[in-house]
Enzyme design. Structure first.
Site, PDB file in Angstrom:
ATOM      1  N   ASP A 156      -5.285   5.111  -8.615  1.00  0.00           N
ATOM      2  CA  ASP A 156      -4.569   4.080  -7.857  1.00  0.00           C
ATOM      3  C   ASP A 156      -3.446   3.448  -8.687  1.00  0.00           C
ATOM      4  O   ASP A 156      -3.534   3.380  -9.907  1.00  0.00           O
ATOM      5  CB  ASP A 156      -5.570   3.001  -7.412  1.00  0.00           C
ATOM      6  CG  ASP A 156      -5.036   2.159  -6.264  1.00  0.00           C
ATOM      7  OD1 ASP A 156      -4.027   2.550  -5.650  1.00  0.00           O
ATOM      8  OD2 ASP A 156      -5.627   1.104  -5.987  1.00  0.00           O
TER       9      ASP A 156
ATOM     10  N   ASN B 126      -5.478   6.684   4.276  1.00  0.00           N
ATOM     11  CA  ASN B 126      -4.081   6.816   3.832  1.00  0.00           C
ATOM     12  C   ASN B 126      -3.179   7.449   4.892  1.00  0.00           C
ATOM     13  O   ASN B 126      -1.950   7.342   4.803  1.00  0.00           O
ATOM     14  CB  ASN B 126      -3.989   7.623   2.524  1.00  0.00           C
ATOM     15  CG  ASN B 126      -4.488   6.878   1.293  1.00  0.00           C
ATOM     16  OD1 ASN B 126      -4.989   7.477   0.347  1.00  0.00           O
ATOM     17  ND2 ASN B 126      -4.360   5.555   1.279  1.00  0.00           N
TER      18      ASN B 126
HETATM   19  C1  IPE Z   1      -7.647   4.594  -2.651  1.00  0.00           C
HETATM   20  O1  IPE Z   1      -6.478   3.906  -2.929  1.00  0.00           O
HETATM   21  C2  IPE Z   1      -7.341   5.988  -2.225  1.00  0.00           C
HETATM   22  C3  IPE Z   1      -6.786   6.871  -3.254  1.00  0.00           C
HETATM   23  C4  IPE Z   1      -6.636   6.574  -4.511  1.00  0.00           C
HETATM   24  C5  IPE Z   1      -6.415   8.180  -2.789  1.00  0.00           C
HETATM   25  P1  IPE Z   1      -5.798   2.954  -1.847  1.00  0.00           P
HETATM   26  O2  IPE Z   1      -4.603   2.382  -2.495  1.00  0.00           O
HETATM   27  O3  IPE Z   1      -5.604   3.676  -0.585  1.00  0.00           O
HETATM   28  O4  IPE Z   1      -6.937   1.861  -1.631  1.00  0.00           O
HETATM   29  P2  IPE Z   1      -6.829   0.352  -1.111  1.00  0.00           P
HETATM   30  O5  IPE Z   1      -5.987   0.375   0.117  1.00  0.00           O
HETATM   31  O6  IPE Z   1      -6.207  -0.434  -2.208  1.00  0.00           O
HETATM   32  O7  IPE Z   1      -8.246  -0.053  -0.876  1.00  0.00           O
HETATM   33  C1  IPE Z   2      -2.602   5.837  -5.245  1.00  0.00           C
HETATM   34  O1  IPE Z   2      -1.506   4.993  -5.449  1.00  0.00           O
HETATM   35  C2  IPE Z   2      -2.230   7.119  -4.532  1.00  0.00           C
HETATM   36  C3  IPE Z   2      -2.661   7.158  -3.132  1.00  0.00           C
HETATM   37  C4  IPE Z   2      -3.416   6.285  -2.545  1.00  0.00           C
HETATM   38  C5  IPE Z   2      -2.198   8.270  -2.342  1.00  0.00           C
HETATM   39  P1  IPE Z   2      -1.011   3.981  -4.343  1.00  0.00           P
HETATM   40  O2  IPE Z   2       0.020   4.664  -3.504  1.00  0.00           O
HETATM   41  O3  IPE Z   2      -2.150   3.426  -3.584  1.00  0.00           O
HETATM   42  O4  IPE Z   2      -0.335   2.873  -5.230  1.00  0.00           O
HETATM   43  P2  IPE Z   2      -0.398   1.303  -5.015  1.00  0.00           P
HETATM   44  O5  IPE Z   2      -1.848   0.932  -4.934  1.00  0.00           O
HETATM   45  O6  IPE Z   2       0.336   1.003  -3.742  1.00  0.00           O
HETATM   46  O7  IPE Z   2       0.271   0.749  -6.224  1.00  0.00           O
HETATM   47 MG    MG Z   3      -3.324   1.795  -3.855  1.00  0.00          MG
END
Ligand code: IPE
Ligand code: IPE
Ligand code: MG
Length: 255
Positions: free
Chosen positions: A29, A77
């Site tokens: 993340d 997502n």
């Molecule tokens: C969790 O991250 C999913 C992945 C790392 C693929 P998100 O960024 O989607 O999670 P939330 O929304 O902060 O819970």
């Molecule tokens: C994790 O990074 C990757 C996916 C969830 C696909 P994020 O895209 O969630 O990054 P933040 O949490 O918005 O910084």
């Molecule tokens: Mg995220």
């Protein structure tokens, strides 16, 4: 400084190879925030994140980890802006095509967990091809959680058990686990989440029941070898009691 006593090698030398987690899951993340803090498009962060994937996979293989599962795209997502989803899918395809040789040369088996039917053909085709090609590899299993959600997985398993006519009395944990996406993987011992968020976000809900949790503020694109070594050392410092007392556990481990 010689390579032998680099800070990374010093850290790695502290890891006990006999007490490695059998299976590490990573909630990767913070890609978006990494890019936004630099005034760049979120996809720039996802791209840099794929370099971390490469670094952590390489080190896992070198250390002799049996299984590494990376949460790459959740069921939730799909709700992101279409442009970001399309960019992530393009990056995934690029990764699968670009990493093919590295995965095959290193005897890595690639598997995927999730509702793969939802993935576009441009991802599904190279994914299916690499899963088939690497199916006989045995040094390490690298799994990508794609279009994956823990609740969705639990419901999928329940539906499969009902469809096969499983009787209530015949259902136990072992049979249930056979219907999960992770049936082919060892016990999940360690979950790592980057970017400072303290939640599982629907990742491996059943499997994480007794996994150790390592949370770090480091954003995924910055999570490289040293950060992973710290996570493994943190894991090795834990006492895993699984409901027992500390004295019972120390008696068995002979400490
Ligand atoms: C969790 O991250 C999913 C992945 C790392 C693929 P998100 O960024 O989607 O999670 P939330 O929304 O902060 O819970
Ligand atoms: C994790 O990074 C990757 C996916 C969830 C696909 P994020 O895209 O969630 O990054 P933040 O949490 O918005 O910084
Ligand atoms: Mg995220």
């Amino acid at each position: 400084m010689s390579a032998v006593d680099s800070p990374l090698n010093q850290l790695l030398s502290q890891i006990d190879p006999k007490r490695l987690p059998r299976h590490v899951g990573i909630i990767m993340d913070g890609n978006g925030r990494w890019a936004e803090s630099r005034g760049q498009d979120r996809l720039v962060g996802h791209r840099e994140g794929s370099r971390s994937v490469r670094a952590i996979t390489r080190l896992s293989r070198k250390l002799g980890l049996q299984a590494l599962t990376l949460y790459a795209f959740s069921s939730q997502n799909w709700q992101r802006p279409a442009e970001e989803v399309a960019g992530l899918m393009a990056l995934l395809r690029e990764y699968l095509v670009g990493e093919r040789d590295e995965i095959m040369d290193n005897d890595i088996r690639l598997t995927a967990l999730g509702d793969l039917d939802k993935l576009p053909r441009m991802v599904r085709e190279p994914l299916d091809a690499l899963m088939a090609e690497s199916a006989g590899n045995g040094a390490m299993t690298l799994s990508l959680a794609l279009s994956y959600g823990g609740r969705e997985e639990l419901l999928m398993a329940c539906r499969a058990l009902l469809a096969e006519g499983c009787a209530a009395e015949a259902l136990d944990e072992a049979r249930f686990e056979q219907r999960l996406y992770t049936a082919h993987l060892p016990q999940l011992d360690l979950v790592i989440r980057t970017s400072g968020e303290l939640r599982l976000s629907n990742f491996l809900l059943w499997q994480s029941a007794y996994a150790e949790m390592h949370f770090t503020d480091i954003l995924w694109p910055d999570f490289r070898e040293e950060a992973f070594a710290h996570a493994l050392l943190d894991y090795q410092a834990r006492e895993r009691r699984c409901g027992k007392t500390g004295a019972q556990v120390r008696l068995v481990s002979g400490e």
